[in-house]
Design an enzyme around this catalytic site. Structure first.
Site, PDB file in Angstrom:
ATOM      1  N   ASP A 104       0.837  -1.196   0.000  1.00  0.00           N
ATOM      2  CA  ASP A 104       0.000   0.000   0.000  1.00  0.00           C
ATOM      3  C   ASP A 104       0.877   1.253   0.000  1.00  0.00           C
ATOM      4  O   ASP A 104       2.100   1.171  -0.125  1.00  0.00           O
ATOM      5  CB  ASP A 104      -0.965  -0.015   1.190  1.00  0.00           C
ATOM      6  N   ALA A 105       0.252   2.413   0.158  1.00  0.00           N
ATOM      7  CA  ALA A 105       0.982   3.682   0.121  1.00  0.00           C
ATOM      8  C   ALA A 105       2.007   3.794   1.246  1.00  0.00           C
ATOM      9  O   ALA A 105       2.968   4.563   1.132  1.00  0.00           O
ATOM     10  CB  ALA A 105       0.005   4.851   0.178  1.00  0.00           C
TER      11      ALA A 105
END
Length: 141
Positions: free
Chosen positions: A15-16
């Protein structure tokens, strides 16, 4: 005896924040499940393509103990437990460098894909369950 599946975390799994996105852990576990079916002699193409019998997931959960990052080399050990005539569960230990980083469980039910009614597990699935049952010591590793 447990089945072991090895996999490297890819950028697309993260994810980010740079760690594995939580839902992707279940995708990775499903990869291990598919590999274990294939290793036991089940033709996964016919298993998943227009089958007369299906094994939908009734329940899934994951406990996270440490983050997983792109490039981490995972070892996923899975064991299976029959939960009656038409249900089973699969327990996954996800390990990085000999450290348990996550533990997941999926519970499945056997159904007729046409009627959607529950039915008893097939002989090939009972054989798969037996092949992947826990060691007598009860340890997954």
């Amino acid at each position: 005896m447990s089945f072991t599946y090895n996999r490297t975390i890819r950028f697309q799994d993260t994810d980010a924040a740079g760690v594995v996105y939580f839902a992707n852990v279940l995708c990775i576990c499903h990869e291990a499940y598919e590999a274990s079916l294939e290793a036991s002699g089940i033709d996964i193409k016919s298993f998943f393509t227009h089958p007369s019998v299906g094994f939908p997931i009734l329940h899934a959960n994951v406990d996270f103990f440490r983050p997983m990052f792109c490039g981490d080399k995972l070892t996923i050990s899975l064991i299976s437990h029959q939960l009656g005539g038409n249900k089973f569960e699969v327990i996954y230990d996800i390990i990085v460098e000999d450290v348990l980083v996550a533990k997941a469980v999926t519970r499945h039910v056997c159904i007729n894909t046409i009627t959607r009614n529950k039915q008893d597990l097939s002989a090939d699935m009972i054989q798969w369950l037996e092949a992947n049952r826990p060691d007598p010591s009860g340890d997954i590793l």
